[in-house]
Scaffold this motif. Structure first.
Motif, PDB file in Angstrom:
ATOM      1  N   ASP A 125      53.248  32.130 111.677  1.00 10.13           N
ATOM      2  CA  ASP A 125      53.104  31.996 112.960  1.00 10.13           C
ATOM      3  C   ASP A 125      54.498  32.799 113.350  1.00 10.13           C
ATOM      4  N   GLY A 126      55.232  33.105 112.463  1.00  6.89           N
ATOM      5  CA  GLY A 126      56.513  33.705 112.925  1.00  6.89           C
ATOM      6  C   GLY A 126      57.751  32.943 113.070  1.00  6.89           C
ATOM      7  N   LYS A 127      57.350  31.505 113.305  1.00  7.29           N
ATOM      8  CA  LYS A 127      58.640  30.639 113.294  1.00  7.29           C
ATOM      9  C   LYS A 127      59.215  30.108 112.207  1.00  7.29           C
ATOM     10  N   CYS A 128      60.560  29.784 112.355  1.00  2.00           N
ATOM     11  CA  CYS A 128      61.189  29.189 111.008  1.00  2.00           C
ATOM     12  C   CYS A 128      61.115  27.878 111.046  1.00  2.00           C
ATOM     13  N   SER A 129      60.704  27.190 109.963  1.00  3.93           N
ATOM     14  CA  SER A 129      60.484  25.815 109.884  1.00  3.93           C
ATOM     15  C   SER A 129      60.406  25.287 108.660  1.00  3.93           C
TER      16      SER A 129
END
Length: 148
Positions: A125-129
């Protein structure tokens, strides 16, 4: 400073700077994440000196201009010791297969838990986690980031 304390501090610094951020090439991406972890561990990343990019294609071009076929070659050039991903400690770096529609074969992540049970990475999703990496792919590699 004790090794584990330094590693935990590096992981916390990565989470503070990148967690929840959307990928933005040249500002918040897997290379910047890995470099931040290495910096917090006292390891210099001279390959990035003067390198600027604002898109994935720009990043791929910069990598090629430095003479590397992929991110694994660039990481190897830093002189870090390769290890099995299952032997990774917090703040070590893992390279796993990247998404198929991108210009990179690999994406970098920072180990969050021993054995790379969880890593900090930019997801689909392109988010850092923090997530559970797929370590089953035979091309997955890791490097020990030793205090510089």
């Amino acid at each position: 400073m004790k090794e584990i304390v330094r590693r935990e501090a590096a992981v916390r610094a990565c989470l503070k700077r990148f967690s929840g951020r959307q990928m933005q090439p040249g500002v918040a991406d897997c290379v910047k994440l890995a470099a931040h972890s290495m910096h917090k561990m006292g390891v210099a990343v001279p390959l990035l000196k003067g390198v600027r990019y604002r898109s994935e294609l720009g990043a791929a071009k910069a990598l090629k201009e430095k003479g590397f076929a992929d991110l694994v070659e660039a990481m190897d050039a830093l002189g870090l010791v390769r290890i099995a991903p299952a032997m990774a400690w917090p703040a070590d770096i893992v390279a796993g297969r990247s998404r198929e529609d991108g210009p990179f074969a690999y994406a970098l992540s920072v180990v969050h838990e021993y054995g790379a049970a969880r890593t900090i990475a930019f997801g689909p999703d392109g988010k850092c986690s923090v997530g559970i990496p797929d370590l089953s792919h035979p091309d997955t590699v890791a490097w020990r980031v030793a205090h510089g």
